[in-house]
Design an enzyme around this catalytic site. Structure first.
Site, PDB file in Angstrom:
ATOM      1  N   ALA A 104     -73.593  25.646  78.284  1.00  0.00           N
ATOM      2  CA  ALA A 104     -72.621  26.656  78.744  1.00  0.00           C
ATOM      3  C   ALA A 104     -73.289  28.012  79.000  1.00  0.00           C
ATOM      4  CB  ALA A 104     -71.513  26.792  77.714  1.00  0.00           C
ATOM      5  N   PRO A 105     -72.668  28.833  79.878  1.00  0.00           N
ATOM      6  CA  PRO A 105     -73.195  30.168  80.193  1.00  0.00           C
ATOM      7  C   PRO A 105     -72.527  31.257  79.355  1.00  0.00           C
ATOM      8  CG  PRO A 105     -71.450  29.658  81.717  1.00  0.00           C
ATOM      9  CD  PRO A 105     -71.462  28.535  80.693  1.00  0.00           C
ATOM     10  N   TRP A 106     -72.814  32.519  79.682  1.00  0.00           N
ATOM     11  CA  TRP A 106     -72.321  33.615  78.847  1.00  0.00           C
ATOM     12  C   TRP A 106     -71.112  34.347  79.408  1.00  0.00           C
ATOM     13  CZ3 TRP A 106     -72.596  37.548  82.166  1.00  0.00           C
ATOM     14  CH2 TRP A 106     -73.682  37.638  83.038  1.00  0.00           C
ATOM     15  N   LYS A 151     -74.579  23.121  73.879  1.00  0.00           N
ATOM     16  CA  LYS A 151     -75.485  24.247  73.691  1.00  0.00           C
ATOM     17  C   LYS A 151     -74.884  25.488  74.348  1.00  0.00           C
ATOM     18  CE  LYS A 151     -79.030  26.202  75.682  1.00  0.00           C
ATOM     19  NZ  LYS A 151     -78.768  27.569  75.188  1.00  0.00           N
ATOM     20  N   PRO A 152     -74.376  26.405  73.527  1.00  0.00           N
ATOM     21  CA  PRO A 152     -73.928  27.672  74.118  1.00  0.00           C
ATOM     22  C   PRO A 152     -75.169  28.472  74.496  1.00  0.00           C
ATOM     23  CG  PRO A 152     -73.779  27.780  71.724  1.00  0.00           C
ATOM     24  CD  PRO A 152     -74.267  26.395  72.060  1.00  0.00           C
ATOM     25  N   THR A 210     -81.524  27.195  87.031  1.00  0.00           N
ATOM     26  CA  THR A 210     -81.412  26.381  85.810  1.00  0.00           C
ATOM     27  C   THR A 210     -80.977  24.964  86.189  1.00  0.00           C
ATOM     28  OG1 THR A 210     -80.785  28.357  84.597  1.00  0.00           O
ATOM     29  CG2 THR A 210     -80.341  26.273  83.506  1.00  0.00           C
ATOM     30  N   GLU A 230     -72.452  22.848  87.561  1.00  0.00           N
ATOM     31  CA  GLU A 230     -71.603  23.930  88.089  1.00  0.00           C
ATOM     32  C   GLU A 230     -72.474  25.172  88.129  1.00  0.00           C
ATOM     33  OE1 GLU A 230     -68.669  23.653  89.315  1.00  0.00           O
ATOM     34  OE2 GLU A 230     -68.205  21.616  88.663  1.00  0.00           O
ATOM     35  N   CYS A 257     -68.615  33.405  88.644  1.00  0.00           N
ATOM     36  CA  CYS A 257     -69.284  32.633  89.705  1.00  0.00           C
ATOM     37  C   CYS A 257     -68.507  32.673  91.013  1.00  0.00           C
ATOM     38  CB  CYS A 257     -69.499  31.199  89.251  1.00  0.00           C
ATOM     39  SG  CYS A 257     -67.995  30.438  88.656  1.00  0.00           S
ATOM     40  N   GLU A 279     -77.081  36.099  94.605  1.00  0.00           N
ATOM     41  CA  GLU A 279     -76.064  36.300  93.570  1.00  0.00           C
ATOM     42  C   GLU A 279     -76.477  37.439  92.636  1.00  0.00           C
ATOM     43  OE1 GLU A 279     -75.516  33.250  90.506  1.00  0.00           O
ATOM     44  OE2 GLU A 279     -73.359  33.529  90.655  1.00  0.00           O
TER      45      GLU A 279
END
Ligand code: NAD
Length: 479
Positions: free
Chosen positions: A147-149, A173-174, A229, A247, A281, A379
């Site tokens: 997961a992202p932040w 995994k955060p 990533t 994603e 995003c 981005e």
């Protein structure tokens, strides 16, 4: 206020090994917690526990998996204040927005709990004479979910909700940047799922993350993160031909035709461009408009941006937008605006950096750049909107589609036919007409091109976490 110690849940117990790393509060720059990087040892233990738990969890009937997910979700919402405070401090978002994120995450878990009870396959029947075919949907195995932040709780629900509902076990995994609510989630998961069904492994991408992706007993990797990533995860997953669900990054175009309602555009972009400090995003970040309406659009966006109240929305009420997530990210965001001014004749009509403490950057609108400028092409993932021009409808669509990513887009016009035709031509997984941003648990979400592989949300997300098995039985008379 100090944050109590939170530890990763691995195999039903809390883990205390690994080198601790600092977690920063973006609104103050202070260290607010220390969390272990569980590394290879923690990942191995989590994957072994998830593998062990898979047998029972995968054969638990959907209604019982749903009941566990619903009870888990009810507990999250019963402790919403605790979750929201942690999220607000860890990510820097205003408390009310963090609370809204919890409600949104809960809605997703509840949707997946219900949806796993109604999975669809082709009808059982004789597709060849004398042979009866049937299809089973089976869970895949251990899912490594990363997961992202930007929405730690929200994106975790998107990652682990469908995986668990479909009968997989998960190792989550955060991100090392904002790991706190995932650790609290582990405490709730421990109460409602058998040991090993949900495991949380904290740490860096280069340590814990890569080990998880490469682990031979992980059958599927699902990631919400940046496109680079995604590339790296795909390469690592190739070794054992894992299922990958990605994603990734976006750079949403906003196509404003001459007949668009500019007031409505500006009101919508207040949250669609600057909500969550633009760290979204689908953020509405590159605006295309004709030369004729450029000034109207730029003035409306600048005035809207100047009206956004920036501050520490954990400590103070009435704040619209917090800081960006880290000092490194602040530098990353500033760099784009500085280079647009220096190298691409950009004109900052609103916003810019705000002096610390904390990593604040005001809602920023940049005008005067060409479509080829870096600020349009890459981005930024921050509170920056760049405005550029198109010649005609064909040019607008061509420019919208010109990038290597295609996650989301919006089209602004009062001509419904033009809107529908343009929406069909834009290469993005979500296209909004006279709006930008709304998602629904029931509707698919995901990217074209380098924005990803697979779809989140909706029944398609659950399906993506299953294998299809064809079982055929040949009738005695046929032999
Ligand atoms: P990131 O790619 O830096 O990190 C995402 C996660 O991947 C983190 O947990 C990180 O530790 C881990 N990671 C990093 N390198 C890894 C590796 N080599 N192997 C395994 N794990 C690794 O992304 P971020 O900065 O946390 O989030 C911002 C990005 O996420 C943006 O590009 C944004 O567009 C994207 N995003 C996409 C969506 C979507 O639904 N498409 C949603 C939110 C964010």
């Amino acid at each position: 206020m100090t944050i109590r110690e939170l530890r990763p849940l691995i195999g039903g117990s809390f883990w205390s090994k690994g080198n601790d790393f600092d977690v920063f509060e973006p609104a103050t720059g202070n260290v607010i917690a220390r969390v272990p990087d569980v590394g290879a040892e923690g990942v191995d233990a989590a994957v072994a526990a998830a593998k062990e738990a898979f047998g029972n969890w995968s054969s638990t009937p959907p209604k019982d998996r749903a009941a566990a997910l619903l009870a888990f979700t009810d507990e999250i919402m019963a402790r919403v204040d605790e979750f929201a405070e942690l999220e607000a401090r860890d990510v820097g978002k205003p408390l009310e927005k963090a609370r809204a994120e919890m409600a949104s995450a809960a809605d997703k878990y509840r949707f997946f709990a219900g949806a796993c009870r109604t999975m669809l396959v082709p009808a059982m029947g004789e597709y060849k004479p004398g042979i009866t075919s049937m299809v089973r949907r089976e869970p895949i195995g251990v899912v490594g979910a990363i997961a992202p932040w930007n929405y730690p709780m929200g994106m975790t629900a998107w990652r682990i909700g469908p995986a668990l509902a479909a009968g997989n076990t998960v190792v989550l995994k955060p991100t090392q940047v904002t790991p706190l609510t995932a650790l609290l989630l582990g405490e709730v998961a421990q109460k409602f799922f058998p040991p090993g069904v949900v495991n949380i492994v904290t740490g860096f991408g280069s340590t814990t993350g890569t080990h998880l992706v490469r682990h031979p007993d992980v059958a599927m990797v699902s990631l919400t993160g940046g496109t680079d990533t995604g590339r790296s995860v795909m390469r690592d997953a190739a070794e054992s031909i894992k299922v990958v669900h990605l994603e990734l990054g976006g750079k949403a175009p906003v196509i404003v035709f001459d007949d668009a309602n500019i007031d409505r555009l500006a009101t919508t972009l207040r949250s669609a461009a600057f909500g969550n400090s633009g760290q979204d995003c689908t953020a509405a970040c590159r605006v295309y408009v004709s030369k004729k309406r450029e000034k109207d659009v730029v003035d409306a966006l600048a005035s809207m941006a100047n009206g956004i109240k920036v501050g520490n929305g954990y400590a103070e009420r009435g704040i619209d937008m917090g800081p960006v997530v880290s000092a490194k990210h602040h530098e990353f965001v500033s760099g784009f605006v500085d280079r647009a001014v220096k190298n691409a004749s950009g004109r900052v009509v609103a916003g810019g950096p705000i002096a610390g403490p904390g990593y604040f950057y005001a809602p920023t609108v940049v005008d005067g750049v060409e479509h080829g400028a870096e600020i349009i092409q890459k981005e930024i993932f921050g509170p920056v909107v760049a405005v550029t021009t198109f010649e005609d409808e064909a040019d607008a669509i061509a420019k919208a589609n010109d990038l290597e990513v295609g996650l989301a887009a919006s089209i602004w016009t009062s001509d419904i036919e033009r809107a529908i035709v343009a929406a069909g031509r834009v290469k993005a997984g979500s296209v909004w007409i006279n709006d930008h941003g709304p998602t629904a648990a029931e509707m698919p979400f995901g990217g074209y091109k380098q924005s990803g592989i697979g779809r989140d949300l909706s029944i398609y997300a659950i399906e993506a976490h299953t294998e299809l098995k064809h079982i055929a039985i040949t009738h005695r008379e046929r032999i």
